[in-house]
Design a protein around this motif. Structure first.
Motif, PDB file in Angstrom:
ATOM      1  N   ASP A  24       0.891  -1.158   0.000  1.00  0.00           N
ATOM      2  CA  ASP A  24       0.000   0.000   0.000  1.00  0.00           C
ATOM      3  C   ASP A  24       0.933   1.213   0.000  1.00  0.00           C
ATOM      4  N   PHE A  25       0.762   2.110  -0.962  1.00  0.00           N
ATOM      5  CA  PHE A  25       1.692   3.226  -1.150  1.00  0.00           C
ATOM      6  C   PHE A  25       1.839   4.068   0.114  1.00  0.00           C
ATOM      7  N   ASP A  26       0.712   4.392   0.757  1.00  0.00           N
ATOM      8  CA  ASP A  26       0.760   5.233   1.956  1.00  0.00           C
ATOM      9  C   ASP A  26       1.460   4.530   3.117  1.00  0.00           C
ATOM     10  N   ASP A  27       1.231   3.224   3.250  1.00  0.00           N
ATOM     11  CA  ASP A  27       1.911   2.441   4.292  1.00  0.00           C
ATOM     12  C   ASP A  27       3.423   2.490   4.095  1.00  0.00           C
ATOM     13  N   LEU A  28       3.848   2.273   2.860  1.00  0.00           N
ATOM     14  CA  LEU A  28       5.280   2.237   2.541  1.00  0.00           C
ATOM     15  C   LEU A  28       5.917   3.603   2.778  1.00  0.00           C
ATOM     16  N   LEU A  29       5.249   4.641   2.295  1.00  0.00           N
ATOM     17  CA  LEU A  29       5.762   6.006   2.441  1.00  0.00           C
ATOM     18  C   LEU A  29       5.893   6.382   3.919  1.00  0.00           C
ATOM     19  N   GLY A  30       4.847   6.047   4.692  1.00  0.00           N
ATOM     20  CA  GLY A  30       4.855   6.362   6.120  1.00  0.00           C
ATOM     21  C   GLY A  30       5.978   5.661   6.852  1.00  0.00           C
ATOM     22  N   LEU A  31       6.202   4.380   6.538  1.00  0.00           N
ATOM     23  CA  LEU A  31       7.273   3.615   7.188  1.00  0.00           C
ATOM     24  C   LEU A  31       8.639   4.177   6.822  1.00  0.00           C
ATOM     25  N   ILE A  32       8.844   4.461   5.531  1.00  0.00           N
ATOM     26  CA  ILE A  32      10.136   4.993   5.083  1.00  0.00           C
ATOM     27  C   ILE A  32      10.446   6.319   5.790  1.00  0.00           C
ATOM     28  N   GLU A  33       9.455   7.186   5.891  1.00  0.00           N
ATOM     29  CA  GLU A  33       9.668   8.476   6.561  1.00  0.00           C
ATOM     30  C   GLU A  33      10.040   8.284   8.028  1.00  0.00           C
ATOM     31  N   ARG A  34       9.391   7.334   8.695  1.00  0.00           N
ATOM     32  CA  ARG A  34       9.705   7.039  10.098  1.00  0.00           C
ATOM     33  C   ARG A  34      11.124   6.506  10.250  1.00  0.00           C
ATOM     34  N   LEU A  35      11.509   5.608   9.351  1.00  0.00           N
ATOM     35  CA  LEU A  35      12.846   5.002   9.432  1.00  0.00           C
ATOM     36  C   LEU A  35      13.943   6.041   9.218  1.00  0.00           C
ATOM     37  N   ILE A  36      13.712   6.959   8.288  1.00  0.00           N
ATOM     38  CA  ILE A  36      14.711   7.991   7.986  1.00  0.00           C
ATOM     39  C   ILE A  36      14.927   8.906   9.190  1.00  0.00           C
ATOM     40  N   LYS A  37      13.862   9.166   9.948  1.00  0.00           N
ATOM     41  CA  LYS A  37      13.956  10.072  11.105  1.00  0.00           C
ATOM     42  C   LYS A  37      14.349   9.358  12.396  1.00  0.00           C
ATOM     43  N   SER A  38      14.449   8.032  12.353  1.00  0.00           N
ATOM     44  CA  SER A  38      14.637   7.250  13.583  1.00  0.00           C
ATOM     45  C   SER A  38      16.085   7.165  14.047  1.00  0.00           C
ATOM     46  N   THR A  39      16.244   6.767  15.309  1.00  0.00           N
ATOM     47  CA  THR A  39      17.568   6.497  15.874  1.00  0.00           C
ATOM     48  C   THR A  39      17.840   4.991  15.798  1.00  0.00           C
ATOM     49  N   HIS A  40      19.087   4.629  15.993  1.00  0.00           N
ATOM     50  CA  HIS A  40      19.456   3.202  16.017  1.00  0.00           C
ATOM     51  C   HIS A  40      18.650   2.465  17.092  1.00  0.00           C
ATOM     52  N   ALA A  41      18.558   3.072  18.272  1.00  0.00           N
ATOM     53  CA  ALA A  41      17.850   2.430  19.389  1.00  0.00           C
ATOM     54  C   ALA A  41      16.389   2.158  19.023  1.00  0.00           C
ATOM     55  N   LYS A  42      15.758   3.118  18.360  1.00  0.00           N
ATOM     56  CA  LYS A  42      14.361   2.952  17.956  1.00  0.00           C
ATOM     57  C   LYS A  42      14.234   1.847  16.900  1.00  0.00           C
ATOM     58  N   ARG A  43      15.102   1.875  15.885  1.00  0.00           N
ATOM     59  CA  ARG A  43      15.036   0.871  14.815  1.00  0.00           C
ATOM     60  C   ARG A  43      15.251  -0.543  15.356  1.00  0.00           C
ATOM     61  N   ALA A  44      16.124  -0.657  16.348  1.00  0.00           N
ATOM     62  CA  ALA A  44      16.441  -1.975  16.921  1.00  0.00           C
ATOM     63  C   ALA A  44      15.236  -2.610  17.619  1.00  0.00           C
ATOM     64  N   THR A  45      14.252  -1.789  17.977  1.00  0.00           N
ATOM     65  CA  THR A  45      13.061  -2.325  18.657  1.00  0.00           C
ATOM     66  C   THR A  45      11.937  -2.673  17.689  1.00  0.00           C
ATOM     67  N   ILE A  46      12.101  -2.338  16.420  1.00  0.00           N
ATOM     68  CA  ILE A  46      11.023  -2.563  15.447  1.00  0.00           C
ATOM     69  C   ILE A  46      11.034  -4.018  14.985  1.00  0.00           C
ATOM     70  N   LYS A  47       9.940  -4.723  15.251  1.00  0.00           N
ATOM     71  CA  LYS A  47       9.832  -6.124  14.825  1.00  0.00           C
ATOM     72  C   LYS A  47       9.750  -6.184  13.308  1.00  0.00           C
ATOM     73  N   GLY A  48      10.546  -7.089  12.723  1.00  0.00           N
ATOM     74  CA  GLY A  48      10.551  -7.231  11.272  1.00  0.00           C
ATOM     75  C   GLY A  48      11.842  -6.747  10.632  1.00  0.00           C
ATOM     76  N   ILE A  49      12.678  -6.045  11.420  1.00  0.00           N
ATOM     77  CA  ILE A  49      13.987  -5.613  10.907  1.00  0.00           C
ATOM     78  C   ILE A  49      15.058  -6.481  11.555  1.00  0.00           C
ATOM     79  N   ILE A  50      15.742  -7.286  10.744  1.00  0.00           N
ATOM     80  CA  ILE A  50      16.786  -8.162  11.284  1.00  0.00           C
ATOM     81  C   ILE A  50      17.998  -7.314  11.715  1.00  0.00           C
ATOM     82  N   PRO A  51      18.750  -7.759  12.737  1.00  0.00           N
ATOM     83  CA  PRO A  51      19.849  -6.937  13.286  1.00  0.00           C
ATOM     84  C   PRO A  51      20.832  -6.412  12.240  1.00  0.00           C
ATOM     85  N   VAL A  52      21.193  -7.231  11.250  1.00  0.00           N
ATOM     86  CA  VAL A  52      22.181  -6.803  10.251  1.00  0.00           C
ATOM     87  C   VAL A  52      21.676  -5.633   9.404  1.00  0.00           C
TER      88      VAL A  52
END
Length: 315
Positions: A246-274
């Motif tokens: 879904d275009f809006d879902d993808l856009l929203g997630l990408i924007e969040r990831l770009i603004k996020s910190t390492h600590a925040k990203r590390a807590t997101i389920k679905g992103i493998i550590p590497v």
């Protein structure tokens, strides 16, 4: 009458030795392509600390040898009779890449083939084609690796254009993502860099006019998994060949990831550590291409290079 016996199905092992991850796929030939017996992913990070210096650092070298020895045990245990190990950007460009290849042969008994960017793009196309996601419409296939990114324009019958660029997520991270979260000035610098590097892509897109974007495994798998898990839906990559965003879902997630910190990203389920850090530059590259080419129909295929190699071996 003597009892008839069926010959055992041929088992094939394919290894994709990428900049971040080493993959092992063992499969059996079947009537409809292949049936996966074993799939393993090792976060080797062979490019860590040396990706833009053209060298495999000692710690990464050791991790790589250990992973290949482990792969050899699985190949033997599953009785694979045809084996291919394909190396891409990091080994292709490392001054000590041949030393690593010799050491793997000595310690794991596996011969590694280094392929160029053109061959890599061709295998990726075959993998995407095998997933069944291609149609009569022209698509832009994007495979974001750690070392290189392959862009292919094609449809279910042919490749119209393809090129590999040494601008993978690990290289971009090393150049531009030095502080976290990534600052606006770094995003602007990366955009200017991509404008120069990807000029051939824009010329090809003007000629062939792709109408959809297909992301090949990697970060696109993470995007899909995060979106579905956050909606409370079960999501199993092993049972998924393709996924429509879904275009809006993808856009929203990408924007969040770009603004996020390492600590925040590390807590997101679905992103493998590497992928926790490299997903930022991968996200920036994805949104850049989508906006530059006006593509809002976006798909993910879990099939990529290794499945392309597998399909070719079965033929």
């Amino acid at each position: 009458m003597p009892e008839q016996t069926t010959a055992p199905a041929k088992r094939i092992a394919v290894m994709d030795l990428g900049t971040n991850t080493f993959h092992l796929l063992i499969a059996e030939a079947g009537a409809d392509g292949f049936h996966v017996i074993h799939h393993q992913t090792e976060p080797v990070k062979i490019g860590e600390g040396g990706i833009n210096k053209g060298i495999i650092q000692q710690a990464a070298f050791t991790r790589g040898i250990k992973a290949m020895q482990g792969f050899k045990k699985h190949i033997d245990a599953h009785g694979a009779t045809a084996v291919r190990a394909i190396a891409t950007s990091a080994l292709r460009n490392a001054a000590n890449g041949n030393d690593f290849i010799a050491e793997v042969k000595a310690q794991a008994g596996i011969e590694i083939e280094i392929i160029d960017g053109e061959q890599e793009a061709a295998f990726i196309y075959e993998g995407i084609k095998a997933s069944g996601v291609l149609t009569d419409k022209n698509a832009l296939i994007v495979d974001i690796g750690g070392g290189s990114v392959e862009f292919i324009i094609g449809n279910k019958t042919q490749v119209l254009w393809k090129q590999s660029f040494e601008i993978g997520a690990a290289r971009l991270m090393d150049k531009f993502h030095k502080t976290d979260p990534i600052p606006v000035i770094s995003i602007k610098a990366m955009t200017a860099y991509l404008n120069l590097q990807l000029a051939p892509l824009f010329i090809a897109a003007m000629e062939h006019k792709p109408t959809l974007l297909i992301g090949s495994s990697g970060s696109f798998e993470s995007f899909a998994e995060v979106i579905e898990l956050e909606k409370g839906n079960p999501f199993d990559l092993k049972k998924t060949r393709s996924y429509e965003f879904d275009f809006d879902d993808l856009l929203g997630l990408i924007e969040r990831l770009i603004k996020s910190t390492h600590a925040k990203r590390a807590t997101i389920k679905g992103i493998i550590p590497v992928r926790v850090d490299m997903i930022v530059t991968a996200s920036l590259l994805t949104i850049y291409v989508m906006q530059k080419l006006g593509l809002d129909d976006v798909w993910m295929s879990t099939y990529s290079l290794k499945e392309g190699v597998m399909a070719g071996m079965l033929r």
